[in-house]
Structures are given as structure tokens and as C-alpha cells.
Design an enzyme around this catalytic site. Structure first.
Site, PDB file in Angstrom:
ATOM      1  N   ASP A   1      -0.886  25.406 -11.642  1.00 62.61           N
ATOM      2  CA  ASP A   1      -2.156  25.074 -12.303  1.00 62.61           C
ATOM      3  C   ASP A   1      -1.903  24.432 -13.662  1.00 62.61           C
ATOM      4  O   ASP A   1      -2.579  23.466 -14.035  1.00 62.61           O
ATOM      5  CB  ASP A   1      -2.993  26.350 -12.482  1.00 62.61           C
ATOM      6  CG  ASP A   1      -3.308  27.021 -11.158  1.00 62.61           C
ATOM      7  OD1 ASP A   1      -3.415  26.300 -10.146  1.00 62.61           O
ATOM      8  OD2 ASP A   1      -3.427  28.256 -11.136  1.00 62.61           O
TER       9      ASP A   1
ATOM     10  N   GLU B   1      -7.565  34.154  -8.289  1.00 66.51           N
ATOM     11  CA  GLU B   1      -8.271  33.195  -7.435  1.00 66.51           C
ATOM     12  C   GLU B   1      -9.776  33.212  -7.695  1.00 66.51           C
ATOM     13  O   GLU B   1     -10.425  32.165  -7.707  1.00 66.51           O
ATOM     14  CB  GLU B   1      -7.980  33.492  -5.961  1.00 66.51           C
ATOM     15  CG  GLU B   1      -6.511  33.407  -5.587  1.00 66.51           C
ATOM     16  CD  GLU B   1      -5.912  32.052  -5.902  1.00 66.51           C
ATOM     17  OE1 GLU B   1      -6.658  31.054  -5.939  1.00 66.51           O
ATOM     18  OE2 GLU B   1      -4.686  31.990  -6.129  1.00 66.51           O
TER      19      GLU B   1
ATOM     20  N   HIS C   1     -10.581  31.088 -10.680  1.00 66.14           N
ATOM     21  CA  HIS C   1     -10.755  29.671 -10.348  1.00 66.14           C
ATOM     22  C   HIS C   1     -12.145  29.424  -9.766  1.00 66.14           C
ATOM     23  O   HIS C   1     -12.848  28.481 -10.158  1.00 66.14           O
ATOM     24  CB  HIS C   1      -9.694  29.229  -9.326  1.00 66.14           C
ATOM     25  CG  HIS C   1      -8.322  29.087  -9.890  1.00 66.14           C
ATOM     26  ND1 HIS C   1      -8.024  28.261 -10.949  1.00 66.14           N
ATOM     27  CD2 HIS C   1      -7.141  29.668  -9.523  1.00 66.14           C
ATOM     28  CE1 HIS C   1      -6.733  28.324 -11.212  1.00 66.14           C
ATOM     29  NE2 HIS C   1      -6.173  29.185 -10.367  1.00 66.14           N
TER      30      HIS C   1
ATOM     31  N   THR D   1       2.731  -0.953   9.171  1.00 66.95           N
ATOM     32  CA  THR D   1       3.462  -1.324  10.388  1.00 66.95           C
ATOM     33  C   THR D   1       2.524  -1.427  11.575  1.00 66.95           C
ATOM     34  O   THR D   1       2.661  -2.333  12.409  1.00 66.95           O
ATOM     35  CB  THR D   1       4.558  -0.283  10.659  1.00 66.95           C
ATOM     36  OG1 THR D   1       5.404  -0.170   9.513  1.00 66.95           O
ATOM     37  CG2 THR D   1       5.395  -0.684  11.857  1.00 66.95           C
TER      38      THR D   1
ATOM     39  N   GLY E   1       0.818  -1.206   0.000  1.00 60.85           N
ATOM     40  CA  GLY E   1       0.000   0.000   0.000  1.00 60.85           C
ATOM     41  C   GLY E   1       0.849   1.252   0.000  1.00 60.85           C
ATOM     42  O   GLY E   1       2.074   1.197   0.161  1.00 60.85           O
ATOM     43  N   PRO E   2       0.225   2.409  -0.167  1.00 59.15           N
ATOM     44  CA  PRO E   2       0.957   3.682  -0.163  1.00 59.15           C
ATOM     45  C   PRO E   2       1.577   3.957   1.201  1.00 59.15           C
ATOM     46  O   PRO E   2       1.177   3.367   2.214  1.00 59.15           O
ATOM     47  CB  PRO E   2      -0.125   4.722  -0.514  1.00 59.15           C
ATOM     48  CG  PRO E   2      -1.254   3.940  -1.091  1.00 59.15           C
ATOM     49  CD  PRO E   2      -1.210   2.597  -0.450  1.00 59.15           C
ATOM     50  N   PRO E   3       2.551   4.844   1.276  1.00 55.18           N
ATOM     51  CA  PRO E   3       3.135   5.207   2.574  1.00 55.18           C
ATOM     52  C   PRO E   3       2.107   5.860   3.483  1.00 55.18           C
ATOM     53  O   PRO E   3       1.288   6.667   3.041  1.00 55.18           O
ATOM     54  CB  PRO E   3       4.256   6.191   2.203  1.00 55.18           C
ATOM     55  CG  PRO E   3       4.546   5.928   0.763  1.00 55.18           C
ATOM     56  CD  PRO E   3       3.253   5.484   0.144  1.00 55.18           C
TER      57      PRO E   3
END
Length: 677
Positions: free
Chosen positions: A506, A429, A432, A214, A207-209
């Protein structure tokens, strides 16, 4: 890595040289340095000094008289005695002392020990300490000796010492169900042996970190109440060939003595990389891998020794390591979904004092794509922020602010922007936000700010999903995401007639999405269902490599540019169509510096943005009046006069006189300027 060469001559040679030097020094040099200087004088000089009371101490022997003068240095003199009957009286009258002037010789054996043996012992001890210190620095184990190189450096946790249970790990229910079988086997092995079943020798956690591999391994040991051997793959690899293989043998030997137990090898890809015939291979790593393969084949799983391995690069592991009979089971621990993130937040907030306004569901929605380690860090940052603010409880604002801190960093309080820069950042901004608000498949806007942050941004627009979604995305959603990324640059060109480097991130994000659409997702007209690349690191950066010719890659770049051009044209169209509304939002943003999506919608709808409650209100939130009273439905008029029902004969006339704005029974025509967006 620098190769350590063996000494050209044996160590005993250097010890013999040192011994010879010490003998020569003790025989020739040291006695002369330690011997006190004695001045020979005649007997007359001795009597003259005695009469002048210049003699301090006298020692009379049979063949020599030693005496010292009364000076501060007390020089030593020697003379030959004569038959002088009055010598004793003269000595008494002069007032000198009768004492030992020359030290007596030491016992020969003791002198030999102190002058020869003791220096050699001290020198050898210092040499051994220095040698062990050097060996320890080179990884020779806790004893620092070459004999310790082959010993395993695994950390051993006795039963229940890990302190972890499955209740302490949330968000990975499927993985816990698979590992519960391992726990049950360690508790009741005879139940499986009676039916003839064998437990897998090895379980590989992939799996991803930060997903909790653990923690899950420790939770298995905690639930099974058995010893837990924890070691990293890098602990096996040393500069000396054969050390890693010896440590593998020692690890399994110690584990078999404490069976049933669990061996956990973290980052197993360090020693488990695929072997090949390329030049410059690592012989030490390959020998370590070969020994690990032999140990996995050799031990009996019925004894209760189970190997757990963890990695985030399963694609580089050797095929022989992954075959059945070694690592029989592979458990994928992926990023948690909404329910998993909510459960993880509940685990990490057990010991955190939360305020009543905390809504973990909203935090779980906002943190889509985060792993367990990210959520633990988010909760801790929220608690730290609450302490900085002087509060005793963690509020919802603290949690959301810590989420922003993780993605954007802290605010730069001393950063000063010019009026032109503030206006440019504000239009960027709001560009966006406006494109996201007008896009059907875009996520809602939660927050807009033009306050510089430490992560390098002069402002940002925060988009948060309002419902949990999988990684499945339609072409329209991907195109909308690219269009939103292009909104900032489109606003710069349309409004400010310029371009800045503030849109670099972007552009990179938009280009990455467009390239994946063409190369991986089959969403281009030029290539259709043809895959032009393959994933290289699925659980790390998610990057891929191209599996096509250079000419094809050039055509692919043109297809990517075509996608970007279409999305940019859509963003420019949205900005031009809503220029007046953007000016209103920008004016309010320049005044407040930070606004919510709800305030932006209020400005667009002509309402007072100051009445919008909530620090993080999205553009899709329903407006509420003061006092939490639900607003009335729009375009509904209440009348108290009876309205006569039209007859069938008057119906055609009414249809002819009805205008296009006629809304039906019980409603009056809308005024032209009161149309709903």
C-alpha cells in the site's frame, strides 16, 4: 558471448593424420591380432595323436599338414608331410574329418576395401555428423552447416493457413480500420496505382504486451489471403558477424518470389535499436539494421510486399528506421476500453458454455486496464474452475473468481493465523473499505476477505469501478486513491496501536501516485507546472526518469511526503470517526472471513447482512428486499385523514411554532435518532 576461434590448422590436416594412423593399424597391428595361433609339431607327434584318436579335423596340403585336436578350444597344429602311403588309411581309421582348417585368403581388392577404405569412410561420416550437430547448436540453420547460416529462418504460412480473420480480433477497431487499407491494397493494387498512390512500405504496430499485435498481423494476412512470413528480431542476430545481414537479404529475396505477401518482424527493437558512438557497440546488430534499411529502400511496394513490425519499445528504435519511406505508418494498439473489453470477452467466450447469469458487461467493468491476453486467460481460468466444481456451464461467479485468481492467486487452504493476526488483518482490510466508502471520489468496495492467498497477501479489499472511465484522473481522485491505500495502516495504528509490514505494498502504491503527481502531473504547490521527469518506457512498466538536479529531487521528495501526510491524516480521521461501525463490520468479517460491499453497507445501515443477495455486491448497490420487491421510500408516511389547508392568517403562528425538524406538507417530524446518513 564467447567468441568462436577458427582452427589453427586446416581440417584436411587432421584427416591426413587419421588416414596415416588407420594405414599403420591395418598393416601392423590388426593382421597380428586377427591371425590364429598355430603350434608347430613333428610328424611323429602327429601320428601319435592320430593313433590316439585325438585329431578332429585334418587339412593336407602339398607342403604342410594342418590339424586340430579334439579339445574344446580345438588348437591348431602344423607339421611337415612325409612320403607315407598309409597316411590316408590312418586318417580314415582315426575317424577324423577332412575339412579346411586354415581360412582361405580373401580377394586382395576386397580385403583392401574392407580394411582400408571402409574404416576411413565410417570415420569421415561420423566426423561430418558431429560437425553438423555442432553447427546446428550454434544456430547454423536446419541443415546445421555453415552454408546455412545466411538462410532466413522465417516461418512461412501459405494463403489462409494462419486461420485468423479480423472477426477473431476484437477491441482494436481503430487499428483494424487502418489495416483494412493494407488488405484492400493487396486485393486491388491497380485501384491505387491508377491515381498514383503508393502503399506504405512498412507499418509499425506499437502497444503494450498482450494487446494483440501478432494476432492483427496474422489477421491481415488471413483477410488478404496472401503468404505470411513470420520471424522474430532475435532470429537475425548471431555470434558471427554478417549472418544477420545475410538473413535479411534472403528473407526479402524469398518474399519477392512469393509476392504479394506480408513480412512480419516481431520484436523489431531487437535489431532496430538506435545506433550510437558509444564504446562496445554490437557490430552484428548494426550491420543487420543497415541491411534492413537498405532492403526497405530497395524493394518496390507496387509488387505487394508489405513489412509489418511490432514492438513495445518504440522509443529505442533508430530514427532512420522510422522515417517516411521505410516504416511510413505507425499504428498504436493500446489497452481496450469498456466496449473493446466487452467485444474481446465475447470473442473468447464463443466456444465457452455460459450460464444464464453471466453478465459480461460487469466483467468488462471489473477488468479495467486489462489487455486481450489477460481476458483470454481470465476466461480460460473460469472454464477450468467450472470443471473443478463439477459444473457443465461457466457462471458469473466463476468469471469473477478467476479475475480474483489472476490478481491475488489461489487461496491458501492450509495457512493458519492466530486470533491476533486475524483481528489485525480484519481491521487492516476494513480500514481500506471504510475509507473507500466514505471517500467521494473513490471506487466502490466489492469484496473484503481475510483469507490468505498465494500472491503473498493475508487478505485484500477488492474495489471495482461501476462505470467505464478513461485514464483521465482529477487531483481529488488521485488523493482519494492515496487515502484509501493509507486506510489499512491508519486502522492498525488507531485500533491496534501498532504497525506491521503488511502495508508495504500500500505504501509503495501510494508513494508512486504521489510522486507522479509532483513530478509528472504538476499537482504540487512547490513546483506547479514544472515537469521533473519524463517517461522512459511508455508501454512496459510506465517508469520515468528524473530530469532535474539532485537538490531539486530532494525538494521533490519533501513535496511527495507532504502529499502522503495529508492523505494519511484524512485516513486517520475517517477511522476515528467511524470506529464503532468498524467494530461491527470486523466482527462480521471475522465470522464469515469473506463479505461483500453490500453486506458492509447493510451492517452500517442497521440491516441484516444475510439478506443481501449476490456474491459480488458493491457498496453503491441499491438494497433489495426478499422477493425482488422495491423497498418503499424512506421518511414517507401515508395517512387516510384529510389535512385542512392553513389559512393565510394562521401562517405566521404556524411558522413560529414550527421546529427545525419540520419537513413540510404531508410529513411528520423525524425522530432525532432516525436521521439519514
Amino acid at each position: 558471448m564467447k567468441k568462436v576461434e577458427r582452427p589453427k590448422k586446416p581440417l584436411i590436416f587432421y584427416y591426413m593424420v587419421v588416414l596415416l594412423v588407420m594405414i599403420l593399424l591395418n598393416t601392423l597391428l590388426f593382421p597380428r591380432l586377427m591371425r590364429q595361433e598355430i603350434t608347430q609339431v613333428d610328424y611323429g607327434t602327429f601320428l601319435t595323436m592320430l593313433d590316439g584318436k585325438k585329431v578332429a579335423v585334418v587339412e593336407v596340403e602339398q607342403d604342410v599338414i594342418y590339424f586340430t585336436d579334439t579339445s574344446e578350444d580345438q588348437d591348431v597344429y602344423a607339421t611337415v608331410p612325409f612320403n607315407d602311403p598309409d597316411l590316408v588309411d590312418r586318417l580314415w581309421e582315426s575317424g577324423c574329418k577332412f575339412d579346411q582348417v586354415m581360412p582361405r585368403e580373401m580377394n586382395p581388392f576386397l580385403s583392401f576395401l574392407l580394411t582400408f577404405i571402409l574404416p576411413i569412410v565410417v570415420f569421415v561420416a561420423i566426423g561430418e555428423l558431429m560437425s553438423r550437430a555442432m553447427m546446428k547448436r550454434m544456430g547454423g540453420g536446419p541443415m546445421g552447416s555453415a552454408m546455412q547460416f545466411g538462410k532466413s529462418s522465417a516461418k512461412v504460412y501459405i494463403a489462409s493457413e494462419t486461420g485468423m480473420k479480423f472477426t477473431d480480433v476484437a477491441g482494436e477497431d481503430e487499428a483494424k480500420e487502418n489495416l483494412m487499407e493494407v488488405v484492400d491494397f493487396l486485393h486491388n493494387p491497380q485501384k491505387y496505382q491508377e491515381i498514383g498512390a503508393k502503399m506504405p512500405k512498412g507499418v509499425l504496430l506499437v502497444g503494450p504486451p498482450g494487446t494483440g499485435k501478432t494476432l492483427l498481423a496474422k489477421a491481415v494476412a488471413g483477410e488478404a489471403n496472401v503468404p505470411f512470413f513470420s520471424i522474430s528480431g532475435s532470429d537475425f542476430v548471431e555470434m558471427f558477424v554478417g549472418v544477420g545481414a545475410s538473413r535479411v537479404r534472403d528473407l526479402f529475396k524469398e518474399a519477392s518470389k512469393m509476392a504479394p505477401c506480408i513480412i512480419f518482424i516481431d520484436e523489431i527493437d531487437t535489431i532496430g535499436k538506435s545506433r550510437d558512438n558509444r564504446m562496445g557497440g554490437n557490430d552484428e546488430r548494426e550491420q543487420t539494421l543497415n541491411q534492413l534499411l537498405a532492403e526497405l529502400d530497395g524493394f518496390d511496394p507496387g509488387k505487394g510486399v508489405i513489412v509489418l513490425g511490432a514492438t513495445n519499445r518504440p522509443e529505442v528504435l533508430d530514427k532512420a528506421l522510422l522515417r517516411p519511406g521505410r516504416f511510413d505508418r505507425r499504428i498504436t494498439i493500446d489497452r481496450p476500453n469498456l466496449a473493446g473489453r466487452l467485444a474481446t470477452l465475447q470473442v473468447h467466450t464463443r466456444k465457452i458454455k455460459l450460464a444464464e447469469d453471466v453478465d459480461l458487461n460487469k466483467i468488462a467493468l471489473a477488468t479495467a486496464g486489462c489487455v486481450g491476453a489477460d481476458l483470454a486467460n481470465l476466461v480460460n481460468e473460469a472454464a477450468l474452475r467450472a470443471v473443478r466444481k463439477g459444473r457443465r456451464l461457466v457462471t458469473q461467479e466463476d468469471l469473477l473468481a478467476s479475475f480474483e485468481f489472476v490478481i491475488a492467486g489461489s487461496e491458501k487452504k492450509n495457512s493458519v493465523l492466530t486470533e491476533f493476526e486475524r483481528k489485525l488483518v480484519a481491521y487492516h482490510e476494513v480500514g481500506h473499505a471504510m475509507v473507500a466508502y466514505k471517500q467521494k471520489n473513490a471506487e466502490p468496495v466489492q469484496k473484503i476477505t481475510i483469507v490468505p492467498h498465494t500472491e503473498g497477501s493475508l487478505g485484500y479489499t477488492l474495489l471495482m469501478p461501476e462505470e467505464d472511465k478513461t485514464n483521465l484522473r482529477t487531483r481529488e481522485e488521485l488523493m482519494a486513491k492515496i487515502t484509501v491505500s493509507m486506510g489499512g495502516r491508519a486502522a492498525e495504528e488507531v485500533v491496534m496501536n501498532t504497525m506491521t509490514n503488511g502495508a508495504s505494498q500500500d505504501i509503495q502504491e501510494a508513494t508512486s501516485i504521489a510522486r507522479n503527481m509532483v513530478a509528472m502531473y504538476g499537482m504540487s504547490e512547490e513546483f506547479g507546472m514544472m515537469a521533473l521527469g519524463s517517461v522512459r518506457n511508455q508501454y512496459l512498466d510506465g517508469g520515468y526518469g528524473l530530469d532535474c538536479a539532485q537538490d531539486t529531487a530532494a525538494i521533490m521528495d519533501k513535496a511527495v511526503k507532504a502529499v502522503l501526510d495529508v492523505c494519511y491524516a484524512d485516513a486517520v480521521e475517517v477511522i476515528r470517526a467511524n470506529r464503532e461501525d468498524m467494530d461491527k463490520v470486523v466482527a462480521y468479517l471475522l465470522e464469515k472471513e469473506t463479505i461483500t460491499g453490500g453486506e458492509m453497507v447493510a451492517i452500517l445501515e442497521g440491516r441484516d447482512p444475510a439478506l443481501v443477495e449476490g456474491a459480488y455486491t458493491s457498496t453503491r448497490a441499491k438494497p433489495q428486499l426478499v422477493g425482488d420487491i422495491e423497498p418503499p421510500a424512506r421518511h414517507v408516511h401515508i395517512v387516510d385523514e384529510p389535512i385542512p389547508m392553513p389559512s393565510h392568517e394562521e401562517e405566521p403562528d404556524q411558522e413560529e411554532s414550527s421546529g427545525p425538524a419540520d419537513s413540510g406538507d404531508g410529513e411528520n417530524p423525524e425522530p432525532p435518532g432516525d436521521s439519514e446518513e
